[in-house]
Design a protein around this motif. Sequence first.
Motif, PDB file in Angstrom:
ATOM      1  N   THR A  61      37.880  36.442  19.537  1.00 12.96           N
ATOM      2  CA  THR A  61      38.286  37.433  18.554  1.00 12.96           C
ATOM      3  C   THR A  61      39.022  36.735  17.428  1.00 12.96           C
ATOM      4  O   THR A  61      40.035  36.066  17.668  1.00 12.96           O
ATOM      5  CB  THR A  61      39.199  38.504  19.187  1.00 12.96           C
ATOM      6  N   VAL A  62      38.499  36.872  16.219  1.00 10.91           N
ATOM      7  CA  VAL A  62      39.094  36.286  15.022  1.00 10.91           C
ATOM      8  C   VAL A  62      39.509  37.464  14.144  1.00 10.91           C
ATOM      9  O   VAL A  62      38.682  38.076  13.476  1.00 10.91           O
ATOM     10  CB  VAL A  62      38.075  35.385  14.280  1.00 10.91           C
ATOM     11  N   LYS A  63      40.787  37.820  14.175  1.00 11.34           N
ATOM     12  CA  LYS A  63      41.249  38.994  13.445  1.00 11.34           C
ATOM     13  C   LYS A  63      41.281  38.721  11.926  1.00 11.34           C
ATOM     14  O   LYS A  63      40.984  37.626  11.471  1.00 11.34           O
ATOM     15  CB  LYS A  63      42.635  39.432  13.951  1.00 11.34           C
ATOM     16  N   ASN A  64      41.667  39.722  11.179  1.00 16.73           N
ATOM     17  CA  ASN A  64      41.627  39.681   9.715  1.00 16.73           C
ATOM     18  C   ASN A  64      42.387  38.493   9.139  1.00 16.73           C
ATOM     19  O   ASN A  64      43.488  38.165   9.578  1.00 16.73           O
ATOM     20  CB  ASN A  64      42.225  40.967   9.143  1.00 16.73           C
ATOM     21  N   ASN A  65      41.756  37.863   8.143  1.00 11.47           N
ATOM     22  CA  ASN A  65      42.364  36.808   7.328  1.00 11.47           C
ATOM     23  C   ASN A  65      42.722  35.538   8.082  1.00 11.47           C
ATOM     24  O   ASN A  65      43.555  34.761   7.629  1.00 11.47           O
ATOM     25  CB  ASN A  65      43.591  37.344   6.591  1.00 11.47           C
ATOM     26  N   VAL A  66      42.105  35.293   9.232  1.00  9.36           N
ATOM     27  CA  VAL A  66      42.307  34.035   9.950  1.00  9.36           C
ATOM     28  C   VAL A  66      41.562  32.942   9.212  1.00  9.36           C
ATOM     29  O   VAL A  66      40.435  33.136   8.742  1.00  9.36           O
ATOM     30  CB  VAL A  66      41.803  34.142  11.409  1.00  9.36           C
ATOM     31  N   GLY A  81      45.174  36.143  16.263  1.00 15.59           N
ATOM     32  CA  GLY A  81      45.755  37.301  15.603  1.00 15.59           C
ATOM     33  C   GLY A  81      45.634  37.238  14.094  1.00 15.59           C
ATOM     34  O   GLY A  81      45.332  36.185  13.511  1.00 15.59           O
ATOM     35  N   PRO A  82      45.881  38.370  13.423  1.00 13.56           N
ATOM     36  CA  PRO A  82      45.750  38.440  11.966  1.00 13.56           C
ATOM     37  C   PRO A  82      46.555  37.352  11.270  1.00 13.56           C
ATOM     38  O   PRO A  82      47.685  37.067  11.648  1.00 13.56           O
ATOM     39  CB  PRO A  82      46.312  39.819  11.618  1.00 13.56           C
ATOM     40  N   ASN A  83      45.941  36.739  10.259  1.00 12.96           N
ATOM     41  CA  ASN A  83      46.588  35.734   9.412  1.00 12.96           C
ATOM     42  C   ASN A  83      46.970  34.448  10.125  1.00 12.96           C
ATOM     43  O   ASN A  83      47.791  33.693   9.614  1.00 12.96           O
ATOM     44  CB  ASN A  83      47.804  36.326   8.697  1.00 12.96           C
ATOM     45  N   ALA A  84      46.394  34.173  11.291  1.00 16.26           N
ATOM     46  CA  ALA A  84      46.604  32.868  11.924  1.00 16.26           C
ATOM     47  C   ALA A  84      45.932  31.812  11.051  1.00 16.26           C
ATOM     48  O   ALA A  84      44.875  32.045  10.464  1.00 16.26           O
ATOM     49  CB  ALA A  84      46.022  32.849  13.330  1.00 16.26           C
ATOM     50  N   VAL A  85      46.572  30.639  10.959  1.00 13.91           N
ATOM     51  CA  VAL A  85      46.077  29.573  10.084  1.00 13.91           C
ATOM     52  C   VAL A  85      46.090  28.250  10.839  1.00 13.91           C
ATOM     53  O   VAL A  85      47.052  27.921  11.532  1.00 13.91           O
ATOM     54  CB  VAL A  85      46.962  29.431   8.822  1.00 13.91           C
ATOM     55  N   PHE A  86      45.013  27.497  10.687  1.00 16.25           N
ATOM     56  CA  PHE A  86      44.903  26.160  11.266  1.00 16.25           C
ATOM     57  C   PHE A  86      44.877  25.132  10.140  1.00 16.25           C
ATOM     58  O   PHE A  86      44.275  25.369   9.100  1.00 16.25           O
ATOM     59  CB  PHE A  86      43.606  26.036  12.070  1.00 16.25           C
ATOM     60  N   THR A  87      45.510  23.992  10.365  1.00 16.20           N
ATOM     61  CA  THR A  87      45.432  22.898   9.392  1.00 16.20           C
ATOM     62  C   THR A  87      44.542  21.806   9.972  1.00 16.20           C
ATOM     63  O   THR A  87      44.233  21.809  11.167  1.00 16.20           O
ATOM     64  CB  THR A  87      46.827  22.315   9.085  1.00 16.20           C
ATOM     65  N   ASN A  88      44.137  20.841   9.125  1.00 16.70           N
ATOM     66  CA  ASN A  88      43.344  19.717   9.640  1.00 16.70           C
ATOM     67  C   ASN A  88      43.698  18.382   8.983  1.00 16.70           C
ATOM     68  O   ASN A  88      43.026  17.390   9.207  1.00 16.70           O
ATOM     69  CB  ASN A  88      41.841  19.995   9.536  1.00 16.70           C
ATOM     70  N   ASP A  89      44.757  18.355   8.197  1.00 21.58           N
ATOM     71  CA  ASP A  89      45.195  17.134   7.513  1.00 21.58           C
ATOM     72  C   ASP A  89      46.719  17.118   7.539  1.00 21.58           C
ATOM     73  O   ASP A  89      47.363  18.013   6.988  1.00 21.58           O
ATOM     74  CB  ASP A  89      44.668  17.145   6.073  1.00 21.58           C
ATOM     75  N   THR A 113      45.981  33.009  23.490  1.00 21.84           N
ATOM     76  CA  THR A 113      46.242  34.015  22.463  1.00 21.84           C
ATOM     77  C   THR A 113      47.198  33.445  21.441  1.00 21.84           C
ATOM     78  O   THR A 113      48.242  32.881  21.797  1.00 21.84           O
ATOM     79  CB  THR A 113      46.875  35.283  23.087  1.00 21.84           C
ATOM     80  N   LEU A 114      46.852  33.600  20.159  1.00 19.12           N
ATOM     81  CA  LEU A 114      47.738  33.252  19.054  1.00 19.12           C
ATOM     82  C   LEU A 114      48.050  34.540  18.320  1.00 19.12           C
ATOM     83  O   LEU A 114      47.141  35.222  17.841  1.00 19.12           O
ATOM     84  CB  LEU A 114      47.074  32.255  18.096  1.00 19.12           C
ATOM     85  N   GLY A 115      49.323  34.886  18.237  1.00 14.28           N
ATOM     86  CA  GLY A 115      49.729  36.123  17.601  1.00 14.28           C
ATOM     87  C   GLY A 115      49.574  36.087  16.097  1.00 14.28           C
ATOM     88  O   GLY A 115      49.194  35.081  15.498  1.00 14.28           O
ATOM     89  N   ALA A 116      49.908  37.210  15.470  1.00 15.35           N
ATOM     90  CA  ALA A 116      49.788  37.353  14.014  1.00 15.35           C
ATOM     91  C   ALA A 116      50.627  36.299  13.294  1.00 15.35           C
ATOM     92  O   ALA A 116      51.763  36.030  13.670  1.00 15.35           O
ATOM     93  CB  ALA A 116      50.240  38.744  13.595  1.00 15.35           C
ATOM     94  N   GLY A 117      50.030  35.689  12.283  1.00 16.70           N
ATOM     95  CA  GLY A 117      50.756  34.755  11.429  1.00 16.70           C
ATOM     96  C   GLY A 117      51.082  33.413  12.048  1.00 16.70           C
ATOM     97  O   GLY A 117      51.868  32.652  11.491  1.00 16.70           O
ATOM     98  N   VAL A 118      50.499  33.072  13.174  1.00 17.75           N
ATOM     99  CA  VAL A 118      50.749  31.770  13.796  1.00 17.75           C
ATOM    100  C   VAL A 118      50.132  30.671  12.933  1.00 17.75           C
ATOM    101  O   VAL A 118      49.025  30.824  12.412  1.00 17.75           O
ATOM    102  CB  VAL A 118      50.179  31.720  15.229  1.00 17.75           C
ATOM    103  N   VAL A 119      50.846  29.570  12.784  1.00 17.42           N
ATOM    104  CA  VAL A 119      50.335  28.380  12.098  1.00 17.42           C
ATOM    105  C   VAL A 119      50.197  27.285  13.148  1.00 17.42           C
ATOM    106  O   VAL A 119      51.143  27.013  13.895  1.00 17.42           O
ATOM    107  CB  VAL A 119      51.283  27.915  10.976  1.00 17.42           C
ATOM    108  N   VAL A 120      49.016  26.660  13.201  1.00 17.94           N
ATOM    109  CA  VAL A 120      48.776  25.573  14.152  1.00 17.94           C
ATOM    110  C   VAL A 120      48.567  24.291  13.359  1.00 17.94           C
ATOM    111  O   VAL A 120      47.612  24.160  12.597  1.00 17.94           O
ATOM    112  CB  VAL A 120      47.550  25.853  15.046  1.00 17.94           C
ATOM    113  N   VAL A 121      49.498  23.347  13.533  1.00 19.15           N
ATOM    114  CA  VAL A 121      49.390  22.052  12.871  1.00 19.15           C
ATOM    115  C   VAL A 121      48.342  21.227  13.610  1.00 19.15           C
ATOM    116  O   VAL A 121      48.306  21.203  14.846  1.00 19.15           O
ATOM    117  CB  VAL A 121      50.761  21.347  12.847  1.00 19.15           C
ATOM    118  N   CYS A 122      47.499  20.560  12.849  1.00 19.48           N
ATOM    119  CA  CYS A 122      46.357  19.834  13.417  1.00 19.48           C
ATOM    120  C   CYS A 122      46.779  18.742  14.396  1.00 19.48           C
ATOM    121  O   CYS A 122      47.904  18.267  14.381  1.00 19.48           O
ATOM    122  CB  CYS A 122      45.498  19.255  12.306  1.00 19.48           C
TER     123      CYS A 122
END
Length: 193
Positions: A61-66, A81-89, A113-122
């Motif tokens: 499940t890829v919620k809105n604006n991921v 969750g909504p607005n989760a963001v992954f980096t790669n650099d 599970t990653l909740g809303a607005g989670v940021v995952v550093v690469c």
Amino acid sequence: MTVAANVFVHPNGLCESDEVGAGTRVWAFAHVLPGARVGRACNICDGAFVENEVVLGDNVTVKNNVLLYNGVTCENNVFLGPNAVFTNDLRPRAHRKLVGDALRPTLVREGATLGAGVVVVCGTTVGSNAFIGAGAVVTKDVPAHAFLVGNPARQKGWVCRCGAPLDESLRCAECGTGHRLVSAADGLEAVAG
């Protein structure tokens, strides 16, 4: 894998990949780039972005604006969750365009599970069935079944596959599943009985 006949793409969605599994839905204003590999029964919600070298397992499940950028792999049954963001650099610069192996990969293991607005550093791995609370910033590997919150994300306890917190004996009060500690780095595994 090729696009199955029963993949739904909203008229305002854009799915350019030819590797999308049966039963997957791509909603309005979502964009799946060519080369992305998407499993069966995934739900990619409004405004999500899936870059070329992303791999999504089944039932993700890829919620809105991921935002999923090259180098991200999510195994089966992951919830973003909504607005989760992954980096790669780790050191992005406008004048330096990294591609392929120069980018740091990120792995989200089965059932996490990653909740809303989670940021995952690469360069990190989120363990199976881990639960990252809303707004957390993940900067290092997460053990299986760990519950993390905050910036930077810190472990506050353990959770069951069903999502409920575990008690001190590592048993789930909701479903009754017991767990044992494999190691601090690897986290927990469910045990029979």
